[in-house]
Design an enzyme around this catalytic site. Structure first.
Site, PDB file in Angstrom:
ATOM      1  N   VAL A  83       0.875  -1.175   0.000  1.00 11.19           N
ATOM      2  CA  VAL A  83       0.000   0.000   0.000  1.00 11.19           C
ATOM      3  C   VAL A  83       0.903   1.213   0.000  1.00 11.19           C
ATOM      4  CG1 VAL A  83      -1.816   1.249   1.222  1.00 11.19           C
ATOM      5  CG2 VAL A  83      -1.672  -1.240   1.423  1.00 11.19           C
ATOM      6  N   HIS A 113      10.523   8.869  -1.780  1.00 17.54           N
ATOM      7  CA  HIS A 113      11.626   9.766  -1.453  1.00 17.54           C
ATOM      8  C   HIS A 113      12.995   9.136  -1.647  1.00 17.54           C
ATOM      9  CE1 HIS A 113      13.678  13.135   0.218  1.00 17.54           C
ATOM     10  NE2 HIS A 113      12.547  13.782   0.147  1.00 17.54           N
ATOM     11  N   PHE A 122      33.257   9.129   1.854  1.00 17.91           N
ATOM     12  CA  PHE A 122      32.149   9.813   2.521  1.00 17.91           C
ATOM     13  C   PHE A 122      32.575  10.124   3.953  1.00 17.91           C
ATOM     14  CE2 PHE A 122      27.412   9.778   1.246  1.00 17.91           C
ATOM     15  CZ  PHE A 122      27.676  10.277  -0.010  1.00 17.91           C
ATOM     16  N   GLN A 159      19.308  14.192  12.393  1.00 18.55           N
ATOM     17  CA  GLN A 159      20.533  14.587  11.686  1.00 18.55           C
ATOM     18  C   GLN A 159      20.326  15.874  10.891  1.00 18.55           C
ATOM     19  OE1 GLN A 159      22.432  12.093   8.313  1.00 18.55           O
ATOM     20  NE2 GLN A 159      23.817  12.058  10.060  1.00 18.55           N
ATOM     21  N   HIS A 175      22.036  17.798   8.019  1.00 13.42           N
ATOM     22  CA  HIS A 175      23.054  17.602   6.986  1.00 13.42           C
ATOM     23  C   HIS A 175      23.850  18.886   6.837  1.00 13.42           C
ATOM     24  CE1 HIS A 175      24.964  16.636   3.189  1.00 13.42           C
ATOM     25  NE2 HIS A 175      24.498  15.409   3.273  1.00 13.42           N
ATOM     26  N   LEU A 197      19.158  19.333  -0.885  1.00 15.98           N
ATOM     27  CA  LEU A 197      20.429  18.690  -0.515  1.00 15.98           C
ATOM     28  C   LEU A 197      21.533  18.894  -1.554  1.00 15.98           C
ATOM     29  CD1 LEU A 197      21.647  16.769   1.684  1.00 15.98           C
ATOM     30  CD2 LEU A 197      21.421  14.996  -0.025  1.00 15.98           C
ATOM     31  N   GLU A 231      26.791  14.790   0.127  1.00 15.97           N
ATOM     32  CA  GLU A 231      28.119  14.640   0.725  1.00 15.97           C
ATOM     33  C   GLU A 231      29.139  14.218  -0.338  1.00 15.97           C
ATOM     34  OE1 GLU A 231      27.915  13.323   4.726  1.00 15.97           O
ATOM     35  OE2 GLU A 231      29.422  11.797   4.365  1.00 15.97           O
ATOM     36  N   ARG A 240      28.809  13.906   9.997  1.00 14.27           N
ATOM     37  CA  ARG A 240      27.883  15.008   9.725  1.00 14.27           C
ATOM     38  C   ARG A 240      27.604  15.883  10.930  1.00 14.27           C
ATOM     39  NH1 ARG A 240      23.633  11.979   5.645  1.00 14.27           N
ATOM     40  NH2 ARG A 240      25.104  11.942   3.904  1.00 14.27           N
ATOM     41  N   HIS A 272      17.678  16.652   8.025  1.00 15.71           N
ATOM     42  CA  HIS A 272      17.855  15.684   6.946  1.00 15.71           C
ATOM     43  C   HIS A 272      17.315  14.291   7.240  1.00 15.71           C
ATOM     44  CE1 HIS A 272      19.741  14.033   3.403  1.00 15.71           C
ATOM     45  NE2 HIS A 272      20.483  13.186   4.100  1.00 15.71           N
ATOM     46  N   GLU A 301      13.707   4.240   7.120  1.00 11.52           N
ATOM     47  CA  GLU A 301      13.925   5.415   7.968  1.00 11.52           C
ATOM     48  C   GLU A 301      12.866   5.587   9.051  1.00 11.52           C
ATOM     49  OE1 GLU A 301      15.027   9.036   5.877  1.00 11.52           O
ATOM     50  OE2 GLU A 301      14.767  10.197   7.731  1.00 11.52           O
ATOM     51  N   ARG A 335      24.078   9.153  12.090  1.00 16.34           N
ATOM     52  CA  ARG A 335      24.239   8.205  10.982  1.00 16.34           C
ATOM     53  C   ARG A 335      25.373   8.651  10.065  1.00 16.34           C
ATOM     54  NH1 ARG A 335      22.493   8.216   5.584  1.00 16.34           N
ATOM     55  NH2 ARG A 335      21.212  10.090   5.795  1.00 16.34           N
ATOM     56  N   GLY A 347      26.821   9.046   6.341  1.00 11.94           N
ATOM     57  CA  GLY A 347      26.287   9.156   4.994  1.00 11.94           C
ATOM     58  C   GLY A 347      26.490   7.844   4.250  1.00 11.94           C
TER      59      GLY A 347
HETATM   60  C1  LIG Z   1      17.710  14.476  -0.580  1.00 10.35           C
HETATM   61  C2  LIG Z   1      18.161  13.233   0.131  1.00 10.35           C
HETATM   62  C3  LIG Z   1      19.284  12.552  -0.309  1.00 10.35           C
HETATM   63  C4  LIG Z   1      19.709  11.399   0.351  1.00 10.35           C
HETATM   64  N1  LIG Z   1      20.824  10.745  -0.092  1.00 10.35           N
HETATM   65  C5  LIG Z   1      21.226   9.611   0.537  1.00 10.35           C
HETATM   66  C6  LIG Z   1      22.362   8.885   0.083  1.00 10.35           C
HETATM   67  O1  LIG Z   1      22.996   9.242  -0.904  1.00 10.35           O
HETATM   68  N2  LIG Z   1      22.715   7.765   0.753  1.00 10.35           N
HETATM   69  C7  LIG Z   1      22.025   7.314   1.843  1.00 10.35           C
HETATM   70  O2  LIG Z   1      22.410   6.280   2.405  1.00 10.35           O
HETATM   71  N3  LIG Z   1      20.938   7.973   2.283  1.00 10.35           N
HETATM   72  C8  LIG Z   1      20.515   9.104   1.651  1.00 10.35           C
HETATM   73  N4  LIG Z   1      19.406   9.769   2.106  1.00 10.35           N
HETATM   74  C9  LIG Z   1      18.547   9.124   3.097  1.00 10.35           C
HETATM   75  C10 LIG Z   1      17.736   8.015   2.405  1.00 10.35           C
HETATM   76  O3  LIG Z   1      17.433   8.408   1.088  1.00 10.35           O
HETATM   77  C11 LIG Z   1      16.429   7.713   3.116  1.00 10.35           C
HETATM   78  O4  LIG Z   1      16.641   7.542   4.484  1.00 10.35           O
HETATM   79  C12 LIG Z   1      15.803   6.431   2.562  1.00 10.35           C
HETATM   80  O5  LIG Z   1      15.735   6.470   1.153  1.00 10.35           O
HETATM   81  C13 LIG Z   1      14.432   6.208   3.128  1.00 10.35           C
HETATM   82  O6  LIG Z   1      13.845   5.112   2.468  1.00 10.35           O
HETATM   83  P1  LIG Z   1      12.494   4.486   2.999  1.00 10.35           P
HETATM   84  O7  LIG Z   1      12.170   3.350   2.105  1.00 10.35           O
HETATM   85  O8  LIG Z   1      12.597   4.237   4.444  1.00 10.35           O
HETATM   86  O9  LIG Z   1      11.414   5.656   2.801  1.00 10.35           O
HETATM   87  P2  LIG Z   1      10.890   6.432   1.501  1.00 10.35           P
HETATM   88  O10 LIG Z   1      11.732   6.233   0.322  1.00 10.35           O
HETATM   89  O11 LIG Z   1      10.620   7.829   1.960  1.00 10.35           O
HETATM   90  O12 LIG Z   1       9.531   5.728   1.203  1.00 10.35           O
HETATM   91  C14 LIG Z   1       8.405   5.880   2.041  1.00 10.35           C
HETATM   92  C15 LIG Z   1       7.225   5.254   1.335  1.00 10.35           C
HETATM   93  O13 LIG Z   1       6.127   5.203   2.227  1.00 10.35           O
HETATM   94  C16 LIG Z   1       4.962   5.664   1.578  1.00 10.35           C
HETATM   95  N5  LIG Z   1       4.073   6.176   2.620  1.00 10.35           N
HETATM   96  C17 LIG Z   1       4.353   7.084   3.585  1.00 10.35           C
HETATM   97  N6  LIG Z   1       3.289   7.261   4.382  1.00 10.35           N
HETATM   98  C18 LIG Z   1       2.324   6.437   3.918  1.00 10.35           C
HETATM   99  C19 LIG Z   1       0.985   6.168   4.328  1.00 10.35           C
HETATM  100  N7  LIG Z   1       0.445   6.771   5.376  1.00 10.35           N
HETATM  101  N8  LIG Z   1       0.278   5.274   3.615  1.00 10.35           N
HETATM  102  C20 LIG Z   1       0.809   4.645   2.532  1.00 10.35           C
HETATM  103  N9  LIG Z   1       2.077   4.867   2.110  1.00 10.35           N
HETATM  104  C21 LIG Z   1       2.810   5.750   2.805  1.00 10.35           C
HETATM  105  C22 LIG Z   1       5.442   6.687   0.580  1.00 10.35           C
HETATM  106  O14 LIG Z   1       4.536   6.815  -0.480  1.00 10.35           O
HETATM  107  C23 LIG Z   1       6.755   6.032   0.115  1.00 10.35           C
HETATM  108  O15 LIG Z   1       6.461   5.136  -0.921  1.00 10.35           O
HETATM  109  C24 LIG Z   1      18.993  10.940   1.474  1.00 10.35           C
HETATM  110  C25 LIG Z   1      17.871  11.628   1.914  1.00 10.35           C
HETATM  111  C26 LIG Z   1      17.462  12.777   1.273  1.00 10.35           C
HETATM  112  C27 LIG Z   1      16.289  13.522   1.812  1.00 10.35           C
END
Ligand SMILES: Cc1cc2nc3c(=O)[nH]c(=O)nc-3n(C[C@H](O)[C@H](O)[C@H](O)COP(=O)(O)OP(=O)(O)OC[C@H]3O[C@@H](n4cnc5c(N)ncnc54)[C@H](O)[C@@H]3O)c2cc1C
Length: 565
Positions: free
Chosen positions: A32, A41, A118, A231, A233, A243, A246, A277, A342, A366, A377, A379
């Site tokens: 879902v 993201h 990094f 964190q 950044h 962003l 790094e 960081r 961040h 996350e 954390r 990078g």
């Molecule tokens: C700009 C940026 C650059 C980054 N670069 C790096 C990097 O180079 N290396 C690194 O290690 N980390 C990096 N990070 C951190 C890393 O990208 C994130 O911590 C990680 O991608 C999070 O993944 P996730 O699957 O936990 O969440 P997300 O990718 O955020 O996915 C969350 C999902 O949950 C869904 N969702 C949320 N709420 C609901 C709800 N209520 N009902 C249904 N669906 C929902 C959303 O639609 C989405 O599909 C970066 C972060 C940012 C902001």
């Protein structure tokens, strides 16, 4: 009624990896997701993902053990050490799996996966695909979910957990296309809803990264762990806080103040710009606060000496962003940057299996806190966390459901559905005047001021009082918009409630932690205090606010020592 053996909430890297792992074990899986998965993201992740592959000539003797040590030291010794070591041991295999699934990693001269330095890492071990690493891995995982024919509910937003006595039996979600509220039954639910940095206004995160995803289990009785560790950044673009990876510093970018001084030599003389960081972000903020920034707001990230060819090859996305958003070409001029909120080290309390204290309820990525990142954390370790613990949670959940009856627990689900429908009806018939968006904007303003890079008792006490006042105002909210299809007004009102309750837990945890550790830096207690605070904070929801308790940190291999870089 809809039912899946394993239901994954979230289509980012953690969610997709969990779903693939459960499908590989032949569980019937559903995803879902609020956003269409490739728009999650994770796709914004730029710089890369860590693994001790020893591909870089400067890292010939790198090992998963050294990666583990760097992670634990980087965490300011708050990480659970066995969990961090599990993460780094799994890393090489995880990268090869992604590579074999077709991810286009950048290559070195020998044709192996390229690795860049990094922050806080003893070796160049961050694997990357130019500066679009998250995008490439997310597409790769999405293809696998199609291959496994996993049912995906796109643009459905989960608004509550459903519980049957003392276990999780599914979720309640809004189908945004129809506006209908739906119950989906499951024997195991895995939350992978991403980070919560949108509690803060000055963030690198997209609009959907609110605290709603961690608020739902919090409201259902699952504790949140270490929420005070946020964190900041070091390098986000001024003034939008987009962003600047790094990877810019990994490729040789330097930081300078308004006198042209390369100031990191005062703060981390050995690691310089590639310190961890928390230390680099505080150094930048100190320069700005002491008058050595530009316009009292930013310092320079200088890439000009790298030259056009390197910038175009390794950091093309960064150049596109600075050209598009401030009309600046980093090949010619330094980039104005300041720290931005961040990443949340804290999150839903889970163990290395992704299991929470609520039976049948798991979390990964996350939104969760295993904890492998502790107080800070490194990078490149977050993408790794999503991949390793996403896979683990999916596999463990598939085992958990194996012998369970394959049917929805309809009584409990109907009760939960009715409760949520009544709640939405009440929101539509509200008689107050308060505008929820204004309340959220006030929260966004206060968080960096009261629980930002530098904290103290006075600020956090005021912050806590202000959050409580905002919560009271939210109770006197104007009615939410009527209408069903794509009615985001009622969703956002729920998210704002989530932001407030989780911000309250964060502030309470920070206030009670009378020490400085990693990202949690208190001017009134500026030293780490292992005697009293080498422990995890657990926040349990009560209507009156967060109730705090503590759990020992798992120290199995490395005794805490002072961090020097
Ligand atoms: C700009 C940026 C650059 C980054 N670069 C790096 C990097 O180079 N290396 C690194 O290690 N980390 C990096 N990070 C951190 C890393 O990208 C994130 O911590 C990680 O991608 C999070 O993944 P996730 O699957 O936990 O969440 P997300 O990718 O955020 O996915 C969350 C999902 O949950 C869904 N969702 C949320 N709420 C609901 C709800 N209520 N009902 C249904 N669906 C929902 C959303 O639609 C989405 O599909 C970066 C972060 C940012 C902001």
């Amino acid at each position: 009624m809809l039912f899946h053996d394993v239901l994954v909430i979230g289509g980012g890297l953690a969610g997709l990896r969990a779903a693939i792992a459960a499908a590989e074990k032949k569980a019937d899986v559903g995803i879902v997701t609020r956003l269409y998965p490739p728009r999650s993201h994770s796709g914004q992740a730029q710089g890369g993902i860590n693994a001790a592959l020893a591909n870089n000539p400067k890292a010939a003797d790198d090992t998963p053990e050294r990666h583990g040590f760097d992670t634990i030291k980087g965490s300011d010794y708050l990480a659970d050490q066995d969990a961090s070591i599990f993460l780094t041991e799994q890393a090489p295999e995880a990268i090869f799996e992604i590579e074999h699934w077709g991810c286009p990693f950048s290559r070195n001269q020998e044709g192996k996966i390229a690795q860049r330095p990094f922050g806080g890492a003893g070796y160049p071990r961050t694997c990357y695909g130019t500066d679009k690493t998250g995008h490439y891995i997310l597409q790769t995982f999405f293809e696998q979910t199609i291959k496994h024919d996993i049912k995906t509910y796109n643009e459905w937003i989960v608004i509550a957990l459903a519980k049957d006595v003392d276990s999780c039996c599914g979720v309640i979600a809004v189908n945004m296309h129809s506006g209908q509220l739906e119950a989906i039954g499951a024997n195991a639910v895995i939350f992978a809803t991403g980070g919560s940095a949108r509690m803060y206004g000055n963030t690198t995160n997209g609009l959907t990264s609110t605290a709603f995803g961690v608020a739902m289990p919090y409201w259902a009785g699952v504790p949140l762990k270490d929420m005070e560790f946020v964190q900041f950044h070091p390098t986000s673009l001024y003034p939008s806080n987009i962003l600047m990876t790094e990877g810019c510093r990994g490729e040789g970018g330097i930081l300078t103040n308004n006198t042209g001084e390369r100031f990191m030599q005062k703060y981390a003389p050995k690691a310089m710009e590639l310190g961890p960081r928390d230390i680099v972000a505080r150094a930048i903020m100190t320069e700005i606060l002491e008058g050595r920034g530009f316009e009292d707001s930013y310092v320079h990230l200088d890439l000009t000496h790298l030259g056009r060819a390197k910038i175009m090859e390794r950091l093309p996305g960064i150049r596109d962003i600075t050209l598009d958003f401030i009309g600046l070409d980093p090949i010619e001029k330094p980039i104005p940057i300041q720290p931005g909120t961040h990443y949340c080290m804290g999150g839903i309390d889970v163990n290395v299996d992704g299991a929470s204290p609520l039976a049948g309820f798991y979390a990964a990525g996350e939104c969760s806190c295993v904890s492998v990142h502790g107080a800070n954390r490194l990078g490149g370790n977050s993408l790794l966390d999503t991949v390793v613990f996403g896979k683990r949670a999916g596999a463990v959940a598939a085992d958990f459901v194996k012998d369970k009856p394959k049917q929805a627990r309809t009584n409990a689900l109907d009760r939960a559905l009715k409760g949520q429908q009544e709640m939405l009806d009440r929101m539509q018939k509200a008689t107050g005047k308060e505008n929820p968006y204004k309340i959220n904007a006030e929260l966004n303003r206060l968080m960096p001021l009261k629980a930002g890079l530098f904290r103290d008792e006075k600020g956090m006490t005021e912050g806590l009082q202000q959050i409580k006042a905002l919560k009271e105002r939210l109770g006197k909210m104007r009615p939410v918009a009527s209408g069903g299809k794509f009615n985001f007004d009622r969703i956002w009102a729920l998210e704002i409630k989530g932001n407030l309750d989780v911000a309250e837990a964060l502030m309470a945890g920070g206030l009670a932690r009378k020490e400085s550790r990693g990202s949690h830096y208190r001017r009134d207690f500026d030293k780490r205090d292992d005697k009293n605070f080498l422990k995890h904070t657990l926040a349990t929801y009560t209507p009156a606010g967060a109730q705090l308790s503590y759990r020992d940190v798992q120290i199995t291999k490395y005794q805490p020592e002072e961090r020097k870089y």
